[in-house]
Design an enzyme around this catalytic site. Structure first.
Site, mmCIF file in Angstrom:
data_model
loop_
_atom_site.group_PDB
_atom_site.id
_atom_site.type_symbol
_atom_site.label_atom_id
_atom_site.label_comp_id
_atom_site.label_asym_id
_atom_site.label_seq_id
_atom_site.Cartn_x
_atom_site.Cartn_y
_atom_site.Cartn_z
ATOM 1 N N LYS A 121 0.743 -1.117 0.011
ATOM 2 C CA LYS A 121 -0.129 -0.052 -0.029
ATOM 3 C C LYS A 121 0.762 1.191 -0.041
ATOM 4 O O LYS A 121 2.004 1.304 0.304
ATOM 5 C CB LYS A 121 -0.944 -0.068 1.163
ATOM 6 C CG LYS A 121 -2.036 -1.123 1.164
ATOM 7 C CD LYS A 121 -2.836 -0.911 2.347
ATOM 8 C CE LYS A 121 -4.117 -1.953 2.257
ATOM 9 N NZ LYS A 121 -4.966 -1.606 3.468
ATOM 10 N N PHE A 179 -15.765 4.842 6.234
ATOM 11 C CA PHE A 179 -14.546 5.129 5.745
ATOM 12 C C PHE A 179 -14.136 4.775 4.375
ATOM 13 O O PHE A 179 -13.099 4.941 3.836
ATOM 14 C CB PHE A 179 -13.584 4.403 6.635
ATOM 15 C CG PHE A 179 -13.494 2.922 6.861
ATOM 16 C CD1 PHE A 179 -12.982 2.118 5.863
ATOM 17 C CD2 PHE A 179 -14.312 2.387 7.724
ATOM 18 C CE1 PHE A 179 -13.210 0.875 6.003
ATOM 19 C CE2 PHE A 179 -14.400 1.007 7.948
ATOM 20 C CZ PHE A 179 -13.783 0.278 6.995
ATOM 21 N N ARG A 192 -2.261 -14.218 5.258
ATOM 22 C CA ARG A 192 -2.932 -13.261 6.401
ATOM 23 C C ARG A 192 -2.317 -13.405 7.712
ATOM 24 O O ARG A 192 -2.212 -12.226 8.441
ATOM 25 C CB ARG A 192 -4.471 -13.868 6.326
ATOM 26 C CG ARG A 192 -5.240 -13.534 5.149
ATOM 27 C CD ARG A 192 -5.751 -11.910 5.289
ATOM 28 N NE ARG A 192 -6.524 -11.779 6.038
ATOM 29 C CZ ARG A 192 -7.339 -10.415 5.765
ATOM 30 N NH1 ARG A 192 -7.305 -9.640 5.081
ATOM 31 N NH2 ARG A 192 -8.045 -10.045 7.107
ATOM 32 N N THR A 216 -6.160 -6.234 10.931
ATOM 33 C CA THR A 216 -6.646 -5.164 10.262
ATOM 34 C C THR A 216 -6.082 -3.801 11.149
ATOM 35 O O THR A 216 -5.279 -3.161 10.287
ATOM 36 C CB THR A 216 -7.982 -5.165 10.016
ATOM 37 O OG1 THR A 216 -8.299 -6.133 9.231
ATOM 38 C CG2 THR A 216 -8.152 -3.700 9.152
ATOM 39 N N ARG A 250 2.043 -6.056 9.941
ATOM 40 C CA ARG A 250 1.022 -4.935 10.349
ATOM 41 C C ARG A 250 1.563 -4.601 11.758
ATOM 42 O O ARG A 250 1.729 -3.264 11.984
ATOM 43 C CB ARG A 250 -0.417 -5.203 10.002
ATOM 44 C CG ARG A 250 -0.827 -5.003 8.922
ATOM 45 C CD ARG A 250 -2.339 -5.580 8.580
ATOM 46 N NE ARG A 250 -2.763 -5.223 7.355
ATOM 47 C CZ ARG A 250 -4.022 -5.741 6.946
ATOM 48 N NH1 ARG A 250 -4.787 -6.365 7.844
ATOM 49 N NH2 ARG A 250 -4.368 -5.481 5.708
ATOM 50 N N HIS A 270 -2.171 -5.027 1.436
ATOM 51 C CA HIS A 270 -3.487 -5.690 1.587
ATOM 52 C C HIS A 270 -3.316 -7.355 1.267
ATOM 53 O O HIS A 270 -2.279 -7.362 0.536
ATOM 54 C CB HIS A 270 -4.282 -5.161 0.220
ATOM 55 C CG HIS A 270 -5.513 -5.971 -0.085
ATOM 56 N ND1 HIS A 270 -6.693 -5.860 0.702
ATOM 57 C CD2 HIS A 270 -5.505 -6.965 -0.926
ATOM 58 C CE1 HIS A 270 -7.430 -6.943 0.057
ATOM 59 N NE2 HIS A 270 -6.621 -7.485 -0.917
HETATM 60 N N1 UDP Z 1 -9.842 0.241 7.401
HETATM 61 C C1 UDP Z 1 -9.596 1.088 8.124
HETATM 62 N N2 UDP Z 1 -10.471 1.096 9.145
HETATM 63 C C2 UDP Z 1 -11.568 0.402 9.796
HETATM 64 C C3 UDP Z 1 -11.488 -0.690 9.037
HETATM 65 C C4 UDP Z 1 -10.835 -1.031 7.915
HETATM 66 O O1 UDP Z 1 -8.888 2.280 8.031
HETATM 67 O O2 UDP Z 1 -11.948 0.374 10.914
HETATM 68 C C5 UDP Z 1 -9.100 0.026 6.153
HETATM 69 C C6 UDP Z 1 -7.827 -0.902 6.377
HETATM 70 O O3 UDP Z 1 -6.791 0.056 5.521
HETATM 71 C C7 UDP Z 1 -8.134 -2.236 5.827
HETATM 72 C C8 UDP Z 1 -8.966 -1.874 4.708
HETATM 73 O O4 UDP Z 1 -9.833 -0.996 5.134
HETATM 74 O O5 UDP Z 1 -6.920 -2.748 5.590
HETATM 75 C C9 UDP Z 1 -9.943 -3.322 4.146
HETATM 76 O O6 UDP Z 1 -10.631 -3.567 5.405
HETATM 77 P P1 UDP Z 1 -10.785 -5.118 5.596
HETATM 78 O O7 UDP Z 1 -12.054 -5.138 6.697
HETATM 79 O O8 UDP Z 1 -11.098 -5.569 4.606
HETATM 80 O O9 UDP Z 1 -9.583 -5.344 6.522
HETATM 81 P P2 UDP Z 1 -8.157 -6.206 5.967
HETATM 82 O O10 UDP Z 1 -9.030 -7.698 5.090
HETATM 83 O O11 UDP Z 1 -7.418 -5.424 4.976
HETATM 84 O O12 UDP Z 1 -7.729 -6.745 7.172
HETATM 85 MG MG MG Z 2 -10.173 -7.499 3.357
#
Ligand code: UDP
Ligand code: MG
Length: 151
Positions: free
Chosen positions: A11, A59, A94, A100, A111, A128
């Site tokens: 990213k 968001f 993952r 996340t 992360r 991602h």
């Molecule tokens: N995200 C965020 N705040 C939140 C949830 C998600 O900024 O409360 C952003 C974050 O960059 C995350 C992306 O949205 O990676 C996609 O969300 P997802 O729930 O799919 O999480 P991921 O699969 O990336 O762990």
């Molecule tokens: Mg996701």
């Protein structure tokens, strides 16, 4: 056990902070095989399609701007897209990527050690990684042409 492919995006926060090498090092060390890699200029259309499942989240608009590099001044919205392949690659990647929210992510994960929360509250979580098989298949098709994947 099955051989899977998963989409990884380095990213804009990671591009800006020169973390690409560290992320690749960790992915390689986890035993997965890189079968595709390219820089991509992220258009608004691509960003919206990539995150379409999150379109009702508060968001969402920020997320679209974020992945386009708008918060990091990345020339031409440039990010790095990769496909890794291996046994249970989706879940396995993952696990090394971590939760996340970088504050919840285990310290040994990408992360957990490299992510942060911006002053705006958005997660700057470095990468991602596809969440499941259905997403992986859809995302790989969205980001890559078949001839760009070398198996
Ligand atoms: N995200 C965020 N705040 C939140 C949830 C998600 O900024 O409360 C952003 C974050 O960059 C995350 C992306 O949205 O990676 C996609 O969300 P997802 O729930 O799919 O999480 P991921 O699969 O990336 O762990
Ligand atoms: Mg996701």
């Amino acid at each position: 056990m099955s051989i899977e492919k998963t989409l990884i995006l380095i990213k804009p926060d990671a591009i800006f902070r020169k973390l690409t090498g560290l992320v690749l090092y960790r992915l390689d060390n986890a035993g997965f095989e890189m079968i595709a890699a390219k820089t991509v200029s992220v258009t608004e259309e691509l960003a919206r399609k990539h995150y379409e499942a999150l379109k009702d989240k508060p968001f969402f608009e920020e997320l679209v701007k974020f992945i386009m590099g708008k918060f990091h001044n990345i020339p031409r919205n440039r990010i790095l897209a990769l496909i890794y392949k291996g046994e249970n690659a989706i879940q396995g990647v993952r696990e090394i990527v971590g939760a996340t929210n970088p504050e919840d992510a285990m310290p040994h994960t990408i992360r957990g050690s490299l992510g942060k929360i911006s002053t705006k509250g958005l997660f700057e979580n470095v990468v991602h990684a596809s969440g499941n098989r259905e997403d992986a298949e859809r995302e790989i098709k969205l980001w890559f042409n078949p001839e760009e994947i070398i198996e």
